[in-house]
Design a protein around this motif. Structure first.
Motif, PDB file in Angstrom:
ATOM      1  N   MET A  40      -7.812 -49.729  -7.565  1.00 52.46           N
ATOM      2  CA  MET A  40      -6.783 -48.696  -7.583  1.00 52.46           C
ATOM      3  C   MET A  40      -6.735 -48.031  -8.957  1.00 52.46           C
ATOM      4  O   MET A  40      -6.605 -48.696  -9.981  1.00 52.46           O
ATOM      5  CB  MET A  40      -5.420 -49.325  -7.263  1.00 52.46           C
ATOM      6  N   LYS A  41      -6.837 -46.709  -8.970  1.00 56.50           N
ATOM      7  CA  LYS A  41      -6.729 -45.970 -10.228  1.00 56.50           C
ATOM      8  C   LYS A  41      -5.266 -45.885 -10.667  1.00 56.50           C
ATOM      9  O   LYS A  41      -4.362 -45.823  -9.831  1.00 56.50           O
ATOM     10  CB  LYS A  41      -7.308 -44.566 -10.061  1.00 56.50           C
ATOM     11  N   ILE A  42      -5.062 -45.877 -11.993  1.00 53.52           N
ATOM     12  CA  ILE A  42      -3.709 -45.865 -12.550  1.00 53.52           C
ATOM     13  C   ILE A  42      -3.593 -44.769 -13.606  1.00 53.52           C
ATOM     14  O   ILE A  42      -4.517 -44.570 -14.408  1.00 53.52           O
ATOM     15  CB  ILE A  42      -3.354 -47.229 -13.179  1.00 53.52           C
ATOM     16  N   ILE A  43      -2.476 -44.075 -13.594  1.00 51.28           N
ATOM     17  CA  ILE A  43      -2.082 -43.202 -14.692  1.00 51.28           C
ATOM     18  C   ILE A  43      -0.839 -43.803 -15.327  1.00 51.28           C
ATOM     19  O   ILE A  43       0.128 -44.105 -14.625  1.00 51.28           O
ATOM     20  CB  ILE A  43      -1.758 -41.766 -14.210  1.00 51.28           C
ATOM     21  N   ASP A  44      -0.868 -43.993 -16.634  1.00 52.48           N
ATOM     22  CA  ASP A  44       0.326 -44.434 -17.355  1.00 52.48           C
ATOM     23  C   ASP A  44       1.095 -43.171 -17.732  1.00 52.48           C
ATOM     24  O   ASP A  44       0.694 -42.432 -18.631  1.00 52.48           O
ATOM     25  CB  ASP A  44      -0.052 -45.230 -18.601  1.00 52.48           C
ATOM     26  N   ALA A  45       2.212 -42.934 -17.044  1.00 58.65           N
ATOM     27  CA  ALA A  45       2.955 -41.683 -17.209  1.00 58.65           C
ATOM     28  C   ALA A  45       3.901 -41.699 -18.395  1.00 58.65           C
ATOM     29  O   ALA A  45       4.634 -40.720 -18.599  1.00 58.65           O
ATOM     30  CB  ALA A  45       3.745 -41.378 -15.931  1.00 58.65           C
ATOM     31  N   HIS A  46       3.878 -42.778 -19.197  1.00 58.95           N
ATOM     32  CA  HIS A  46       4.781 -42.812 -20.350  1.00 58.95           C
ATOM     33  C   HIS A  46       4.286 -43.833 -21.362  1.00 58.95           C
ATOM     34  O   HIS A  46       4.412 -45.045 -21.167  1.00 58.95           O
ATOM     35  CB  HIS A  46       6.196 -43.184 -19.895  1.00 58.95           C
ATOM     36  N   LEU A  47       3.719 -43.342 -22.458  1.00 55.42           N
ATOM     37  CA  LEU A  47       3.357 -44.225 -23.562  1.00 55.42           C
ATOM     38  C   LEU A  47       3.561 -43.485 -24.872  1.00 55.42           C
ATOM     39  O   LEU A  47       3.816 -42.280 -24.887  1.00 55.42           O
ATOM     40  CB  LEU A  47       1.899 -44.700 -23.458  1.00 55.42           C
ATOM     41  N   HIS A  48       3.478 -44.230 -25.959  1.00 58.79           N
ATOM     42  CA  HIS A  48       3.545 -43.650 -27.299  1.00 58.79           C
ATOM     43  C   HIS A  48       2.241 -43.970 -28.010  1.00 58.79           C
ATOM     44  O   HIS A  48       1.586 -44.975 -27.716  1.00 58.79           O
ATOM     45  CB  HIS A  48       4.742 -44.192 -28.068  1.00 58.79           C
ATOM     46  N   PHE A  49       1.868 -43.107 -28.949  1.00 65.30           N
ATOM     47  CA  PHE A  49       0.604 -43.305 -29.645  1.00 65.30           C
ATOM     48  C   PHE A  49       0.826 -43.080 -31.137  1.00 65.30           C
ATOM     49  O   PHE A  49       0.571 -42.014 -31.674  1.00 65.30           O
ATOM     50  CB  PHE A  49      -0.457 -42.349 -29.097  1.00 65.30           C
ATOM     51  N   TYR A  80      -7.380 -50.108 -20.998  1.00 60.87           N
ATOM     52  CA  TYR A  80      -7.483 -49.144 -19.903  1.00 60.87           C
ATOM     53  C   TYR A  80      -8.636 -49.511 -18.969  1.00 60.87           C
ATOM     54  O   TYR A  80      -8.507 -49.454 -17.740  1.00 60.87           O
ATOM     55  CB  TYR A  80      -7.681 -47.736 -20.464  1.00 60.87           C
ATOM     56  N   LYS A  81      -9.756 -49.878 -19.551  1.00 61.88           N
ATOM     57  CA  LYS A  81     -10.916 -50.247 -18.745  1.00 61.88           C
ATOM     58  C   LYS A  81     -10.627 -51.492 -17.916  1.00 61.88           C
ATOM     59  O   LYS A  81     -10.975 -51.565 -16.726  1.00 61.88           O
ATOM     60  CB  LYS A  81     -12.129 -50.484 -19.656  1.00 61.88           C
ATOM     61  N   GLU A  82      -9.966 -52.463 -18.520  1.00 63.37           N
ATOM     62  CA  GLU A  82      -9.650 -53.719 -17.824  1.00 63.37           C
ATOM     63  C   GLU A  82      -8.765 -53.488 -16.615  1.00 63.37           C
ATOM     64  O   GLU A  82      -8.944 -54.117 -15.560  1.00 63.37           O
ATOM     65  CB  GLU A  82      -8.956 -54.678 -18.798  1.00 63.37           C
ATOM     66  N   HIS A  83      -7.798 -52.576 -16.730  1.00 66.59           N
ATOM     67  CA  HIS A  83      -6.812 -52.374 -15.662  1.00 66.59           C
ATOM     68  C   HIS A  83      -7.043 -51.089 -14.859  1.00 66.59           C
ATOM     69  O   HIS A  83      -6.196 -50.724 -14.040  1.00 66.59           O
ATOM     70  CB  HIS A  83      -5.403 -52.372 -16.261  1.00 66.59           C
ATOM     71  N   ASN A  84      -8.162 -50.423 -15.096  1.00 69.08           N
ATOM     72  CA  ASN A  84      -8.508 -49.181 -14.390  1.00 69.08           C
ATOM     73  C   ASN A  84      -7.457 -48.095 -14.602  1.00 69.08           C
ATOM     74  O   ASN A  84      -7.108 -47.360 -13.679  1.00 69.08           O
ATOM     75  CB  ASN A  84      -8.721 -49.428 -12.893  1.00 69.08           C
ATOM     76  N   ASN A 143       3.456 -55.334 -22.131  1.00 61.25           N
ATOM     77  CA  ASN A 143       2.123 -55.798 -21.779  1.00 61.25           C
ATOM     78  C   ASN A 143       1.655 -55.117 -20.495  1.00 61.25           C
ATOM     79  O   ASN A 143       2.383 -55.075 -19.502  1.00 61.25           O
ATOM     80  CB  ASN A 143       2.146 -57.314 -21.596  1.00 61.25           C
ATOM     81  N   TYR A 144       0.437 -54.602 -20.502  1.00 58.06           N
ATOM     82  CA  TYR A 144      -0.051 -53.844 -19.351  1.00 58.06           C
ATOM     83  C   TYR A 144      -0.125 -54.685 -18.079  1.00 58.06           C
ATOM     84  O   TYR A 144       0.320 -54.252 -17.003  1.00 58.06           O
ATOM     85  CB  TYR A 144      -1.423 -53.238 -19.653  1.00 58.06           C
ATOM     86  N   GLY A 145      -0.705 -55.867 -18.180  1.00 58.73           N
ATOM     87  CA  GLY A 145      -0.815 -56.714 -16.993  1.00 58.73           C
ATOM     88  C   GLY A 145       0.543 -57.053 -16.400  1.00 58.73           C
ATOM     89  O   GLY A 145       0.758 -56.972 -15.186  1.00 58.73           O
ATOM     90  N   ASP A 146       1.485 -57.431 -17.269  1.00 58.51           N
ATOM     91  CA  ASP A 146       2.843 -57.746 -16.814  1.00 58.51           C
ATOM     92  C   ASP A 146       3.482 -56.538 -16.141  1.00 58.51           C
ATOM     93  O   ASP A 146       4.148 -56.666 -15.106  1.00 58.51           O
ATOM     94  CB  ASP A 146       3.723 -58.164 -18.001  1.00 58.51           C
ATOM     95  N   TYR A 147       3.282 -55.361 -16.714  1.00 59.91           N
ATOM     96  CA  TYR A 147       3.975 -54.180 -16.199  1.00 59.91           C
ATOM     97  C   TYR A 147       3.398 -53.729 -14.864  1.00 59.91           C
ATOM     98  O   TYR A 147       4.127 -53.253 -13.982  1.00 59.91           O
ATOM     99  CB  TYR A 147       3.957 -53.035 -17.204  1.00 59.91           C
ATOM    100  N   ILE A 148       2.108 -53.870 -14.710  1.00 61.43           N
ATOM    101  CA  ILE A 148       1.493 -53.554 -13.418  1.00 61.43           C
ATOM    102  C   ILE A 148       2.038 -54.490 -12.345  1.00 61.43           C
ATOM    103  O   ILE A 148       2.422 -54.059 -11.246  1.00 61.43           O
ATOM    104  CB  ILE A 148      -0.040 -53.644 -13.517  1.00 61.43           C
ATOM    105  N   ASN A 149       2.112 -55.781 -12.654  1.00 59.22           N
ATOM    106  CA  ASN A 149       2.648 -56.747 -11.686  1.00 59.22           C
ATOM    107  C   ASN A 149       4.116 -56.480 -11.387  1.00 59.22           C
ATOM    108  O   ASN A 149       4.560 -56.599 -10.229  1.00 59.22           O
ATOM    109  CB  ASN A 149       2.473 -58.174 -12.219  1.00 59.22           C
ATOM    110  N   PHE A 150       4.890 -56.130 -12.422  1.00 59.20           N
ATOM    111  CA  PHE A 150       6.304 -55.834 -12.243  1.00 59.20           C
ATOM    112  C   PHE A 150       6.490 -54.633 -11.312  1.00 59.20           C
ATOM    113  O   PHE A 150       7.329 -54.648 -10.396  1.00 59.20           O
ATOM    114  CB  PHE A 150       6.937 -55.539 -13.605  1.00 59.20           C
TER     115      PHE A 150
END
Length: 272
Positions: free
Chosen positions: A1-10, A36-40, A237-244
């Motif tokens: 499944m492709k993902i777009i992170d619609a809210h981050l800071h850089f 990004y590569k790890e979580h698509n 954390n990306y993994g946690d947030y995807i699961n949440f």
């Protein structure tokens, strides 16, 4: 499944590096690319913290940005004078919207003095994202970041697409009421978790009421085409947030929430 992170800071250094470490990450371009590569994650929308005068700001590949309107980025005493700068941002393919920071800068987003900003958002068909809910500093004022302020703005500017960042946490019921009434208001689900969860099962047990309340409010709206996945990186954390997000959104809506909605609302050029 492709993902777009619609809210981050850089941003690099200091506070940003510390919260990245607390989330189990390293606040570097290379680490973000690996994550990004790890979580698509195929694209990210940066909520801008740079001065509006930086019209040539560049971000790494696969990142677009919303130009920030806050006391650290924008002179509220010279709004009209800065409209050419804002328009210069909005003309750029990499600038996909505008981000308001009302709680931190003490203003209501529906004030008539901001009409020129909304006129440009409508002209370029780019959304206006608004920080809503709790703030990261105790000097901010919540009366300006309550989700109800979007009701006034959405009515005054019916042809502007609004994004309620953080879904007004913890005022989820109020946030949904605003979205039920105003079809031009969407929400991202970022910034609700912070840090790295040492034990996900324990988190859900301890916060069952909070999580079920949020899940229930999403169900009440019955419109998963108006919610977007977001992390508020480097806060979480990306993994946690995807699961949440998978926990609070039904599986049949995952593709919309994780990818399609952000693609439709922010329209990053590299994905069109």
């Amino acid at each position: 499944m492709k993902i777009i992170d619609a809210h981050l800071h850089f941003e690099q250094g200091g506070y940003w590096d510390v919260i990245a470490e607390e989330a189990g990450h390293v606040n570097t371009v290379a680490h973000l690319a690996d994550t990004y590569k790890e979580h698509n994650v195929v694209h990210g929308i940066v909520m801008g913290n740079k001065p509006i005068t930086e019209t040539d700001c560049e971000y790494p590949q696969h990142l677009s940005y919303c130009v920030g309107i806050g006391h650290q980025t924008f002179d509220f005493n010279r709004i009209e004078e800065q409209m050419p700068l804002l328009e210069e941002h909005l003309r750029r393919d990499t600038c996909v919207g505008i981000k308001f920071y009302p709680g931190y800068s003490y203003f209501y987003i529906y004030e008539s003095r901001f009409d020129p900003i909304y006129e440009l958002a409508e002209k370029y068909n780019k959304p206006v994202a608004v920080h809503t809910g709790l703030t990261a500093t105790d000097t901010a004022l919540l009366k300006y970041s309550h989700p109800m302020v979007l009701d006034d703005a959405a009515v005054r500017h019916p042809h502007v697409q609004f994004v309620m960042c953080h879904m007004g946490e913890p005022w989820f019921m109020d946030a949904v009421a605003v979205m039920m009434k105003n079809q031009n208001v969407a929400a991202d689900l970022s910034g609700i978790l912070a840090g790295k969860l040492p034990d996900e099962e324990a988190f859900y047990r301890k916060n069952a009421y909070f999580v079920e309340q949020l899940k229930g409010q999403l169900t009440i709206l019955q419109d998963y085409l108006r919610f977007m996945f977001g992390t508020d990186w480097p806060l979480a954390n990306y993994g946690d947030y995807i699961n949440f997000t998978k926990h609070i959104v039904p599986e049949e809506a995952w593709e919309a929430v994780f990818y399609e909605n952000a693609k439709r609302i922010y329209r990053p050029k590299e994905l069109l």
